[in-house]
Enzyme design. Structure first.
Site, PDB file in Angstrom:
ATOM      1  CE1 TYR A 189      15.703   4.338 -25.761  1.00 41.25           C
ATOM      2  CE2 TYR A 189      13.455   2.762 -26.968  1.00 41.25           C
ATOM      3  CZ  TYR A 189      14.351   4.333 -26.879  1.00 41.25           C
ATOM      4  OH  TYR A 189      14.198   5.576 -27.624  1.00 41.25           O
ATOM      5  CB  THR A 238      17.693  21.264 -20.250  1.00 41.27           C
ATOM      6  OG1 THR A 238      18.635  20.433 -20.562  1.00 41.27           O
ATOM      7  CG2 THR A 238      17.773  22.272 -18.904  1.00 41.27           C
ATOM      8  N   GLY A 239      15.406  19.003 -20.879  1.00 42.22           N
ATOM      9  CA  GLY A 239      15.042  18.022 -22.909  1.00 42.22           C
ATOM     10  C   GLY A 239      13.302  18.030 -23.213  1.00 42.22           C
ATOM     11  CB  ILE A 240      12.143  17.923 -26.275  1.00 45.61           C
ATOM     12  CG1 ILE A 240      10.668  17.730 -26.494  1.00 45.61           C
ATOM     13  CG2 ILE A 240      12.001  16.145 -26.632  1.00 45.61           C
ATOM     14  CD1 ILE A 240      10.323  17.259 -28.133  1.00 45.61           C
ATOM     15  CB  THR A 248      18.192  12.386 -19.895  1.00 50.57           C
ATOM     16  OG1 THR A 248      19.508  13.255 -20.384  1.00 50.57           O
ATOM     17  CG2 THR A 248      18.696  11.482 -18.929  1.00 50.57           C
ATOM     18  CD1 TRP A 249      17.815  10.634 -25.538  1.00 48.25           C
ATOM     19  CD2 TRP A 249      19.432   9.859 -26.648  1.00 48.25           C
ATOM     20  NE1 TRP A 249      17.759  10.767 -26.685  1.00 48.25           N
ATOM     21  CE2 TRP A 249      18.842   9.738 -28.077  1.00 48.25           C
ATOM     22  CE3 TRP A 249      20.231   7.797 -26.878  1.00 48.25           C
ATOM     23  CZ2 TRP A 249      18.906   9.480 -28.569  1.00 48.25           C
ATOM     24  CZ3 TRP A 249      20.907   7.750 -27.870  1.00 48.25           C
ATOM     25  CH2 TRP A 249      19.699   8.641 -29.290  1.00 48.25           C
ATOM     26  CE  LYS A 263      16.700   4.747 -30.705  1.00 47.82           C
ATOM     27  NZ  LYS A 263      15.679   6.128 -30.433  1.00 47.82           N
ATOM     28  CG  MET A 268      16.273  12.687 -29.827  1.00 47.27           C
ATOM     29  SD  MET A 268      15.565  11.267 -28.645  1.00 47.27           S
ATOM     30  CE  MET A 268      15.254  10.506 -29.147  1.00 47.27           C
ATOM     31  NE  ARG A 327      25.699  16.625 -19.793  1.00 45.47           N
ATOM     32  CZ  ARG A 327      25.600  16.059 -20.454  1.00 45.47           C
ATOM     33  NH1 ARG A 327      27.597  15.615 -20.182  1.00 45.47           N
ATOM     34  NH2 ARG A 327      25.531  15.882 -21.589  1.00 45.47           N
ATOM     35  NE  ARG A 328      25.577  22.712 -20.956  1.00 43.55           N
ATOM     36  CZ  ARG A 328      25.498  21.274 -21.165  1.00 43.55           C
ATOM     37  NH1 ARG A 328      26.813  20.506 -20.436  1.00 43.55           N
ATOM     38  NH2 ARG A 328      24.825  20.749 -22.355  1.00 43.55           N
TER      39      ARG A 328
END
Length: 353
Positions: free
Chosen positions: A144, A11-13, A72-73, A113, A179, A34-35
């Site tokens: 990382y 579900t993230g970018i 993910t993070w 990073k 982010m 998770r969802r």
């Protein structure tokens, strides 16, 4: 043979745009989150808490992925906590997929990073630009680095190939992502326009003047698929940025024009968005009502802190893509278009006016 992807963080970018690319290419796609509300119906949802090894093992059992993409993070207050949480998430996932005896390649998404240090260590070491994959790790704690070591150990144990992908600031379609500078700037501009404020550059003089770059989320998806299916790219860490560079002092007025606001250049004093937008939670619902937008909270859409971290840096940040180019990856994106295409979709989807 069919390729079965498990996208962790679907579900993230990063994960969301990757899943769409995989589906378009005919992959079977399972998405761990998770969802799973609202994910593409073509994606098989896999629901788990990555911090619970039993939950992950039960969710992954029987999925038999050939390719795993970890995108993910979770953010914590200190880097020591980031190391603990993000290390355990990856370890639990790789232990679960290892039991499937099916994995051929695992791709891990980290970021720049790696070269800059975590937020609490920014500026402690002078960065050597453009960033190259052969640069040594910095002498600071960094989740990382811990994730890479976990990946390397699991690859040796289970016999899969791996790749590590290091994007810069990601620009692309995603809602509720911590982010996403592109969505944050679009929301910021909408509030400026509706309240009669100027669209101030919020960051530092160094970022205003320096050369920098970004990563289009769709280009990252291309890079992930390429590296996971190209033998020459196996077992390598690889930078991934659009391939062009820019200065914010030139790009800022162009973005302002696309967002229909009056640009205000850097005036010598940083103006962090977390301070400028302190009242956004009260302003945004009225903008939503007035323009008939989708009823999403401003905190879901905008990530003031992360955009402040990117634009407030006092160090130069840009990246060498030569390693991937020499291995055959030739994808590029125009960075201004990465922003303006996203702004157009946000309007079409009634996220911003």
């Amino acid at each position: 043979m069919s390729r079965r992807a498990l996208v962790v963080g679907v579900t993230g970018i990063s994960g969301g745009n990757l899943a769409q690319r995989l589906l378009a290419d005919g992959w079977e796609v399972a998405g761990l989150c998770r969802r799973p509300d609202g994910i593409d119906e073509r994606i098989t949802p896999v629901t788990a808490d990555l911090l619970d090894p039993g939950s992950v093992a039960a969710a992954v059992r029987g999925t038999a992925p050939t390719h795993v993409f970890f995108t993910t993070w979770q953010r914590r207050a200190t880097e020591a906590e980031n190391i603990d949480v993000n290390g355990r998430m990856l370890q639990n996932l790789l232990d679960a997929t290892g039991a499937e005896k099916s994995v051929e390649h695992v791709a891990l998404v980290t970021g720049l990073k790696h070269y800059l240090g975590p937020f609490e260590s920014y500026g402690k070491a002078q960065p050597d630009t453009p960033f190259s994959e052969d640069q040594a790790r910095l002498p600071y704690e960094n989740f990382y680095y811990v994730q890479e070591d976990i990946l390397f150990a699991a690859a040796e144990r289970d016999g899969f190939a791996w790749s590590v992908h290091r994007p810069h600031t990601l620009i692309g379609w995603a809602l509720g992502n911590a982010m996403n500078m592109g969505v944050t700037l679009a929301v910021y501009a909408a509030i400026c326009r509706e309240t009669g404020r100027g669209f101030h550059f919020p960051g530092s003089r160094e970022q205003w003047e320096a050369v920098t770059d970004i990563t289009d989320a769709n280009l990252l998806a291309d890079h992930l698929v390429w590296a996971s299916t190209t033998p020459a790219a196996a077992d390598r860490a690889l930078n991934i940025v659009n391939g062009d560079v820019f200065r914010w002092r030139r790009l800022w007025p162009r973005l302002a024009a696309a967002l229909e606001v009056e640009p205000v250049p850097f005036d010598g004093t940083p103006a962090p968005l977390e301070e400028q937008m302190a009242g956004a939670g009260e302003i945004w619902p009225e903008i939503v009502r007035r323009h008939g937008l989708r009823d999403l909270s401003v905190d879901t859409l905008a990530s003031w802190w992360h955009t402040d971290a990117d634009l407030g840096r006092t160090i130069e940040t840009f990246t060498d893509m030569g390693h991937s180019r020499r291995l055959g990856f030739l994808g590029v994106r125009d960075s201004q278009t990465s922003f303006t295409d996203l702004f157009a979709r946000l309007r079409a989807e009634r996220i911003v006016p």
